[in-house]
Design an enzyme around this catalytic site. Structure first.
Site, PDB file in Angstrom:
ATOM      1  CG  HIS A  82      -1.993  -1.034   1.169  1.00  8.86           C
ATOM      2  ND1 HIS A  82      -2.972  -1.134   2.124  1.00  8.86           N
ATOM      3  CD2 HIS A  82      -2.219  -2.046   0.302  1.00  8.86           C
ATOM      4  CE1 HIS A  82      -3.742  -2.166   1.847  1.00  8.86           C
ATOM      5  NE2 HIS A  82      -3.305  -2.741   0.744  1.00  8.86           N
ATOM      6  CB  ILE A  89       0.324   6.105   2.575  1.00 11.95           C
ATOM      7  CG1 ILE A  89       1.750   6.483   2.941  1.00 11.95           C
ATOM      8  CG2 ILE A  89      -0.142   4.916   3.394  1.00 11.95           C
ATOM      9  CD1 ILE A  89       1.862   7.124   4.304  1.00 11.95           C
ATOM     10  CB  CYS A  90      -3.217   3.093  -0.852  1.00  9.76           C
ATOM     11  SG  CYS A  90      -4.908   2.654  -1.205  1.00  9.76           S
ATOM     12  CG  LEU A  91      -4.223   4.292   6.081  1.00 10.32           C
ATOM     13  CD1 LEU A  91      -4.368   2.794   6.249  1.00 10.32           C
ATOM     14  CD2 LEU A  91      -3.158   4.799   7.037  1.00 10.32           C
ATOM     15  CB  CYS A 150      -4.177  -0.391  -2.250  1.00 16.96           C
ATOM     16  SG  CYS A 150      -4.588   1.216  -1.690  1.00 16.96           S
TER      17      CYS A 150
END
Lengths: 169, 181
Positions: A82, A89-91, A150
């Site tokens: 991610h 950041i993929c959050l 993601c």
């Protein structure tokens, strides 16, 4: 004004009572509260144990009602499904699921926890194309939060295109 | 971890002038002591201006910042501390926080439920709404004060029989239509 007051409080709390593995340098932040660098350690027991990372936070004037921009910076960007190699950041809590009750500390803890749950060091599948085409601001990316995987939206559309052509991804 | 927290508490026990006590009454958004405090149905405390701004930020998806429970302007409870109203009147910019709701206490002087009192209280009515069924229902109303049907042989009788058949056919067609539609 509200933003500065709250950031001041967060900074004070982080300096006085830092959680394990999270360090913030108040002198480096100085007067400009709208940009922070936070040092984060890979959690013991995880595959990032012993590694050191640096997170950059940028706060807009509407913080805490809008999420900060959070990216990994510095020489060591964690290799994680991610985390893109440019530090993005993929959050979900960094965009859609942001809440004003979250804080720098809780974001850092979430990022560390995200790293800790990873079993294999691997870049996201669409890393190469994303890093070439993305905006500097990760909040401008339309992320698809999709369980373990993601995707940013262009990758998603290309995936959909492929599956409609009968290609199994 | 626990010992660290304990020693921290030990230090905090000495009265410090500017830190608020344990943060129990801090707004979950501005982290300051809540002013114009409101509490959500899920029990989370906010300044009304802070919560209002958050609700304005996400008008389509209004959730509690702490626990993501559904939340709305109408369903927060204002907290009134003693003497807190005359400190200041901050209702100049944001809309005033919602008023508290006060319900009357219940008094059980009468036997609950069946008030056949002088107010002429109780009315029952039974009915089935859809048209073809009222046809059947109406046949159950005995002696309900309507005029007697005309006697057999009169032209009015024939006319009523005809109308009755027409309505019966309409009803049958309606049911047929309901079945095939």
């Amino acid at each position: 004004m509200a933003m500065e007051k709250r950031l001041q409080k967060e900074l004070q709390a982080l300096v006085n009572d830092p959680p394990v593995g999270i360090k913030v340098d108040a002198d480096q932040i100085g007067q400009n509260l709208s940009e922070w660098l936070v040092n984060v350690d890979g959690a013991p027991g995880s595959i990032y144990n012993g590694e050191k990372f640096q997170l950059q936070f940028k706060f807009g004037s509407r913080y805490p009602f809008e999420s900060p921009q959070v990216v990994f910076v510095g020489p060591n960007i964690p290799v994680h499904p991610h985390v893109y190699s440019n530090g993005h950041i993929c959050l979900s809590i960094l965009t859609d699921d942001w809440s004003p009750a979250l804080s720098v500390q809780s974001v850092c803890l979430s990022v560390v926890s995200m790293l800790s749950s990873c079993k294999e060091k691997k870049r996201p599948p669409d890393n190469a194309i994303y890093v070439k085409t993305c905006s500097k601001n990760p909040k401008k990316t339309r992320w698809w939060y999709h369980g373990k995987q993601c995707y940013h939206s262009e990758y998603k559309t290309s995936l959909l295109g492929m599956s409609s052509m009968g290609i199994n991804t | 971890m626990a010992t660290a927290a304990d020693s921290q508490d030990g230090e905090e026990a000495t009265p410090s002038p500017n830190s608020s006590e344990n943060g129990t009454f801090e707004c979950n958004i501005c982290l300051d002591t809540a002013r114009d405090a409101v509490v959500s149905m899920c029990g989370h405390l906010f300044c009304w201006p802070c919560l209002h701004q958050w609700l304005e930020t996400r008008p389509t998806r209004q959730v509690c910042p702490v626990c993501k429970a559904g939340i709305s302007k109408e369903k927060v409870v204002p907290l009134y501390g003693r003497g807190s109203t005359n400190q200041q009147d901050p209702r100049d910019k944001v809309p005033p926080r919602p008023a508290g709701q006060r319900s009357e206490p219940e008094n059980n002087t009468n036997f609950p439920g069946f008030g056949f009192g002088g107010d002429g209280g109780l009315h029952f009515s039974f009915g089935i709404g859809a048209f073809p069924f009222t046809f059947f229902a109406s046949t159950l109303n005995l002696n309900d004060g309507r005029p007697q049907p005309p006697s057999a042989g009169t032209p009015q009788y024939a006319e009523e029989q005809f109308l009755s058949k027409v309505f019966l056919w309409v009803a049958v067609l309606f049911i047929f239509w309901l079945l095939i539609a």
